[in-house]
Design an enzyme around this catalytic site. Structure first.
Site, mmCIF file in Angstrom:
data_model
loop_
_atom_site.group_PDB
_atom_site.id
_atom_site.type_symbol
_atom_site.label_atom_id
_atom_site.label_comp_id
_atom_site.label_asym_id
_atom_site.label_seq_id
_atom_site.Cartn_x
_atom_site.Cartn_y
_atom_site.Cartn_z
ATOM 1 N N HIS A 248 40.030 42.381 47.951
ATOM 2 C CA HIS A 248 39.888 43.704 47.331
ATOM 3 C C HIS A 248 41.261 44.219 46.943
ATOM 4 C CE1 HIS A 248 38.675 47.925 46.787
ATOM 5 N NE2 HIS A 248 37.494 47.398 46.551
ATOM 6 N N GLU A 306 30.569 43.380 47.509
ATOM 7 C CA GLU A 306 29.682 42.501 46.738
ATOM 8 C C GLU A 306 29.030 41.424 47.591
ATOM 9 O OE1 GLU A 306 29.142 43.700 44.070
ATOM 10 O OE2 GLU A 306 30.835 43.966 42.715
HETATM 11 N N1 COA Z 1 39.500 33.925 46.568
HETATM 12 C C1 COA Z 1 40.617 33.187 46.497
HETATM 13 N N2 COA Z 1 41.834 33.707 46.297
HETATM 14 C C2 COA Z 1 41.922 35.033 46.150
HETATM 15 C C3 COA Z 1 40.808 35.862 46.226
HETATM 16 C C4 COA Z 1 39.550 35.261 46.450
HETATM 17 N N3 COA Z 1 38.431 35.989 46.515
HETATM 18 N N4 COA Z 1 41.195 37.144 46.058
HETATM 19 C C5 COA Z 1 42.518 37.121 45.876
HETATM 20 N N5 COA Z 1 42.951 35.829 45.936
HETATM 21 C C6 COA Z 1 44.325 35.370 45.793
HETATM 22 C C7 COA Z 1 44.774 35.449 44.333
HETATM 23 O O1 COA Z 1 44.464 34.242 43.650
HETATM 24 C C8 COA Z 1 46.245 35.671 44.477
HETATM 25 O O2 COA Z 1 46.861 34.444 44.723
HETATM 26 P P1 COA Z 1 48.143 33.961 43.881
HETATM 27 O O3 COA Z 1 49.193 34.957 44.214
HETATM 28 O O4 COA Z 1 48.367 32.589 44.421
HETATM 29 O O5 COA Z 1 47.720 34.016 42.443
HETATM 30 C C9 COA Z 1 46.367 36.483 45.774
HETATM 31 O O6 COA Z 1 45.164 36.253 46.497
HETATM 32 C C10 COA Z 1 46.480 37.959 45.542
HETATM 33 O O7 COA Z 1 45.398 38.355 44.755
HETATM 34 P P2 COA Z 1 45.478 39.402 43.571
HETATM 35 O O8 COA Z 1 44.905 38.796 42.339
HETATM 36 O O9 COA Z 1 46.822 40.041 43.521
HETATM 37 O O10 COA Z 1 44.495 40.483 44.091
HETATM 38 P P3 COA Z 1 43.923 41.630 43.232
HETATM 39 O O11 COA Z 1 44.180 42.875 43.959
HETATM 40 O O12 COA Z 1 44.352 41.595 41.814
HETATM 41 O O13 COA Z 1 42.417 41.191 43.244
HETATM 42 C C11 COA Z 1 40.161 41.058 43.486
HETATM 43 C C12 COA Z 1 41.399 41.820 43.892
HETATM 44 C C13 COA Z 1 38.921 41.766 44.010
HETATM 45 C C14 COA Z 1 40.060 41.010 41.961
HETATM 46 C C15 COA Z 1 40.249 39.619 44.043
HETATM 47 O O14 COA Z 1 40.333 39.663 45.432
HETATM 48 C C16 COA Z 1 39.099 38.745 43.579
HETATM 49 O O15 COA Z 1 39.152 38.162 42.498
HETATM 50 N N6 COA Z 1 38.012 38.609 44.404
HETATM 51 C C17 COA Z 1 36.873 37.840 44.009
HETATM 52 C C18 COA Z 1 35.988 38.646 43.049
HETATM 53 C C19 COA Z 1 35.249 39.744 43.761
HETATM 54 O O16 COA Z 1 34.696 39.580 44.839
HETATM 55 N N7 COA Z 1 35.206 40.928 43.116
HETATM 56 C C20 COA Z 1 34.545 42.095 43.638
HETATM 57 C C21 COA Z 1 35.533 43.150 43.987
HETATM 58 S S1 COA Z 1 34.796 44.524 44.806
#
Ligand code: COA
Length: 364
Positions: A248, A306
């Site tokens: 998140h 989710e």
């Molecule tokens: N699975 C695998 N790796 C994940 C991850 C997940 N669910 N969520 C974050 N990461 C990783 C990213 O790839 C990133 O790695 P990197 O630095 O090697 O590229 C690192 O963790 C940091 O993530 P970041 O993209 O900065 O987090 P964010 O704050 O932008 O993303 C979400 C938040 C929700 C978009 C992200 O956690 C995600 O994509 N989750 C899956 C989709 C989901 O469940 N969405 C519903 C949200 S309520």
């Protein structure tokens, strides 16, 4: 020359004041107008949540009855608007259909109109996908009950309407998430409420925001049984894919809504015997949490809303393709409250970006 600091994704940037909700990512706490989400889910119905968001206080008995009647009347109006036009706007995707349905709202549409339209259009999409006809709304029923009745084409089984109601309350509002912010940006230009609802719903459709629960079930299907959970998660991470329903932008602990929804689902299921699906989900969550902690020791990536949304909506026999649209049926209440707040106190939202493209060559 010092470079200006850029906040990609606006992470940690305060863009406004709000009285609607507080999302405490470190403590894992969601507070809506002074009330913890856990208390709201166990104590109030969706109509009361709408009242709390739009009016600033939980309604008393007569205001609650009026709100229920208002939403019922809005569903009937939505049905009348939608019925002659539905075939023209129905797309293979539920969120595209919902976006088009909200565009049918007139410029003077209210929050109730948007909620009514979302419920009727989502139910219509589900019924059509199953080869059925959309049943006409029953305006005297509570909103969640009627939504479930319309989408399933029959009376809900015991406890099902209460479970959907708990879900709608849980996800109605959540701070300045991407789709709420999009709705506020639209509101900040002076556009009408329907335009802001379309912006919000369009933004919610992305897989990183509201589009994750369908893929969570695909993942559970692919894992198959609990003993394969670890191998599955490791292979996904090794392939560079994200585990849906985990992580998140704000929460650094388990999303409080994951607890609330897991508990509501577990209570519903307890009347029907132990659910192997829930046990599988818990095993996959534990494996994902452990593997993500190993891969990203600096960043806690735990279950988000989710993850259990997927199981809850599956238990209610909602098709996967409509999960995000059902989410929108609730979140539109939050968008509408943010719309009002933005129109009342907000300023045109207009950030800047650092230009890094080419410049015209200086002649001479
Ligand atoms: N699975 C695998 N790796 C994940 C991850 C997940 N669910 N969520 C974050 N990461 C990783 C990213 O790839 C990133 O790695 P990197 O630095 O090697 O590229 C690192 O963790 C940091 O993530 P970041 O993209 O900065 O987090 P964010 O704050 O932008 O993303 C979400 C938040 C929700 C978009 C992200 O956690 C995600 O994509 N989750 C899956 C989709 C989901 O469940 N969405 C519903 C949200 S309520």
């Amino acid at each position: 020359m010092t470079q200006p600091r850029i906040f990609e994704g606006l992470e940690g940037v305060l863009v406004s004041r709000t009285q609607l909700s507080s999302v405490d990512g470190a403590a894992g706490q969601l507070v809506v107008r002074g009330r913890a989400i856990e208390a709201l889910v166990s104590e109030v119905a969706f109509e009361s949540m709408v009242g709390l968001l739009l009016d600033g206080a939980l309604p008393g008995a007569s205001a609650l009855a009026a709100r229920q009647a208002e939403l019922g009347a809005a569903r009937v109006r939505a049905h009348a608007w939608l019925e002659p036009r539905f075939e023209a706007i129905a797309a293979s995707d539920a969120m595209t259909t919902l976006r088009s349905a909200l565009s049918l709202l007139p410029s003077e549409a209210t929050a109730a109109d948007a909620l009514g339209m979302a419920a009727v259009a989502t139910a219509a999409w589900i019924r059509r996908a199953r080869g059925g006809q959309l049943p006409a709304p029953k305006p005297g029923l509570p909103h969640a009950h009627d939504l479930l009745r319309m989408l399933s084409g029959g009376e809900p089984v015991d406890g099902a309407a209460r479970l959907l109601d708990a879900y709608l309350v849980t996800v109605a509002e959540h701070g300045f998430n991407a789709s709420t912010f999009a709705a506020r940006v639209t509101a900040s230009t002076g556009a009408d409420l329907a335009a802001a609802m379309v912006s919000g719903v369009a933004t919610l459709s992305g897989p990183l925001h509201g589009g994750a629960p369908g893929p969570v079930l695909d993942m559970l299907d692919a894992v198959g049984s609990a003993e394969h959970a670890g191998d599955y998660v490791r292979a996904e991470l090794a392939a560079g894919r994200r585990i849906m329903g985990m992580g998140h932008r704000v929460y650094r602990v388990r999303d409080p809504r994951a607890f609330v929804l897991e508990r509501a689902l577990s209570l519903y299921r307890s009347g029907q015997g132990e659910s192997s699906r829930l046990a599988l989900a818990r095993a996959v969550e534990a494996a994902a949490e452990a593997e993500l902690a190993r891969k990203y020791p600096e960043r806690a990536l735990r279950a988000n809303v989710e993850f259990y949304t997927a199981l809850l909506l599956e238990a209610l026999d909602v098709p996967r393709g409509a999960f995000t649209a059902i989410f929108a049926c609730a979140r539109i209440a939050g968008y509408a409250a943010h719309y009002a707040e933005q129109r009342q106190s907000g300023r045109l939202i207009r950030p800047s970006a650092l230009y890094v493209g080419e410049l015209p060559s200086v002649s001479g």
